[in-house]
Design a protein around this motif. Structure first.
Motif, PDB file in Angstrom:
ATOM      1  N   ASP A 179     -13.592 -63.933  -6.319  1.00  0.00           N
ATOM      2  CA  ASP A 179     -12.919 -63.476  -7.542  1.00  0.00           C
ATOM      3  C   ASP A 179     -13.964 -63.230  -8.626  1.00  0.00           C
ATOM      4  O   ASP A 179     -14.458 -64.155  -9.263  1.00  0.00           O
ATOM      5  CB  ASP A 179     -11.912 -64.529  -8.013  1.00  0.00           C
ATOM      6  N   ARG A 180     -14.307 -61.966  -8.838  1.00  0.00           N
ATOM      7  CA  ARG A 180     -15.365 -61.593  -9.796  1.00  0.00           C
ATOM      8  C   ARG A 180     -14.995 -61.892 -11.245  1.00  0.00           C
ATOM      9  O   ARG A 180     -15.841 -61.830 -12.113  1.00  0.00           O
ATOM     10  CB  ARG A 180     -15.698 -60.105  -9.655  1.00  0.00           C
ATOM     11  N   THR A 181     -13.713 -62.232 -11.510  1.00  0.00           N
ATOM     12  CA  THR A 181     -13.323 -62.556 -12.885  1.00  0.00           C
ATOM     13  C   THR A 181     -13.702 -63.982 -13.265  1.00  0.00           C
ATOM     14  O   THR A 181     -13.608 -64.344 -14.434  1.00  0.00           O
ATOM     15  CB  THR A 181     -11.799 -62.370 -13.106  1.00  0.00           C
ATOM     16  N   VAL A 182     -14.150 -64.777 -12.304  1.00  0.00           N
ATOM     17  CA  VAL A 182     -14.522 -66.154 -12.607  1.00  0.00           C
ATOM     18  C   VAL A 182     -15.961 -66.158 -13.110  1.00  0.00           C
ATOM     19  O   VAL A 182     -16.918 -66.215 -12.338  1.00  0.00           O
ATOM     20  CB  VAL A 182     -14.363 -67.082 -11.382  1.00  0.00           C
ATOM     21  N   VAL A 183     -16.086 -66.064 -14.446  1.00  0.00           N
ATOM     22  CA  VAL A 183     -17.405 -66.075 -15.087  1.00  0.00           C
ATOM     23  C   VAL A 183     -17.460 -67.118 -16.199  1.00  0.00           C
ATOM     24  O   VAL A 183     -18.499 -67.303 -16.824  1.00  0.00           O
ATOM     25  CB  VAL A 183     -17.778 -64.684 -15.653  1.00  0.00           C
ATOM     26  N   ASP A 184     -16.322 -67.787 -16.424  1.00  0.00           N
ATOM     27  CA  ASP A 184     -16.258 -68.840 -17.435  1.00  0.00           C
ATOM     28  C   ASP A 184     -15.142 -69.811 -17.045  1.00  0.00           C
ATOM     29  O   ASP A 184     -14.446 -69.599 -16.047  1.00  0.00           O
ATOM     30  CB  ASP A 184     -16.033 -68.264 -18.834  1.00  0.00           C
ATOM     31  N   GLU A 185     -15.004 -70.868 -17.832  1.00  0.00           N
ATOM     32  CA  GLU A 185     -14.010 -71.900 -17.532  1.00  0.00           C
ATOM     33  C   GLU A 185     -12.594 -71.342 -17.508  1.00  0.00           C
ATOM     34  O   GLU A 185     -11.773 -71.724 -16.674  1.00  0.00           O
ATOM     35  CB  GLU A 185     -14.123 -73.042 -18.556  1.00  0.00           C
TER      36      GLU A 185
END
Length: 176
Positions: A132-138
């Motif tokens: 999931d490339r949208t997981v870049v922050d908490e």
């Protein structure tokens, strides 16, 4: 304590066509254990831990290979500070450039086979994050697990069926 489980793909690569006078070369794919060992020794490893001990588990070896093919780097550490009902957890450590860094903590007092099965469980979570490339922050991390996970009341966190199955499969492989 950090463990550096070095991971990089290694294997035999055949050269160009062999002359007619040269007998054909048989290229043998490495066993899962040999592949995992070579991945653990590479400088470009994606899973890093201080104890490079790998048991013979096809599933564990495949997890190592799969993580290596992603944009995540996973640091694994033993911890004495986990909540009482938690044997392992994964945390988003940050993003730098095109790399996402994850931190896996496992209970330091687990016996060897359970420790490896727990790491496998957490590596499955690392693959979920990698997918999931949208997981870049908490916020993205929590959104992913709200979408694909089950709430775990004991630790106010999430778990997935895929990770539970992976941990059980590795444990069963280790126990023979």
């Amino acid at each position: 304590m950090l463990w550096f489980l070095s991971l990089a793909f290694a294997g035999a690569v055949a050269g160009g066509p062999s002359p007619a006078s040269t007998p054909p070369v048989k290229v043998v794919a490495p066993s899962p254990a040999a592949l995992a060992a070579s991945l653990l020794a590479a400088e470009t490893r994606r899973v890093r831990a201080a104890t490079p001990r790998v048991r013979r588990s096809r599933t564990f070896a495949q997890l190592i290979n799969d993580v290596h093919a992603t944009d995540v780097i996973v640091y694994v550490e033993a911890s004495f500070g986990l909540p009482p009902d938690v044997s392992g957890r994964i945390l988003l450590a940050g993003v730098a450039g095109d790399q996402r860094y994850l931190r896996v903590q496992v209970r330091a007092t687990l016996q060897r086979d359970q420790l490896i099965a727990t790491i496998a469980h957490e590596l499955r979570h690392a693959l979920e994050v990698a997918g999931d490339r949208t997981v870049v922050d908490e916020k993205g991390f929590v959104a992913l697990y709200r979408r694909i996970g089950d709430a775990v009341q004991a630790c106010a966190g999430f778990d997935t069926e895929a990770a539970r199955v992976t941990g059980r499969r590795v444990r069963d492989e280790l126990l023979g």
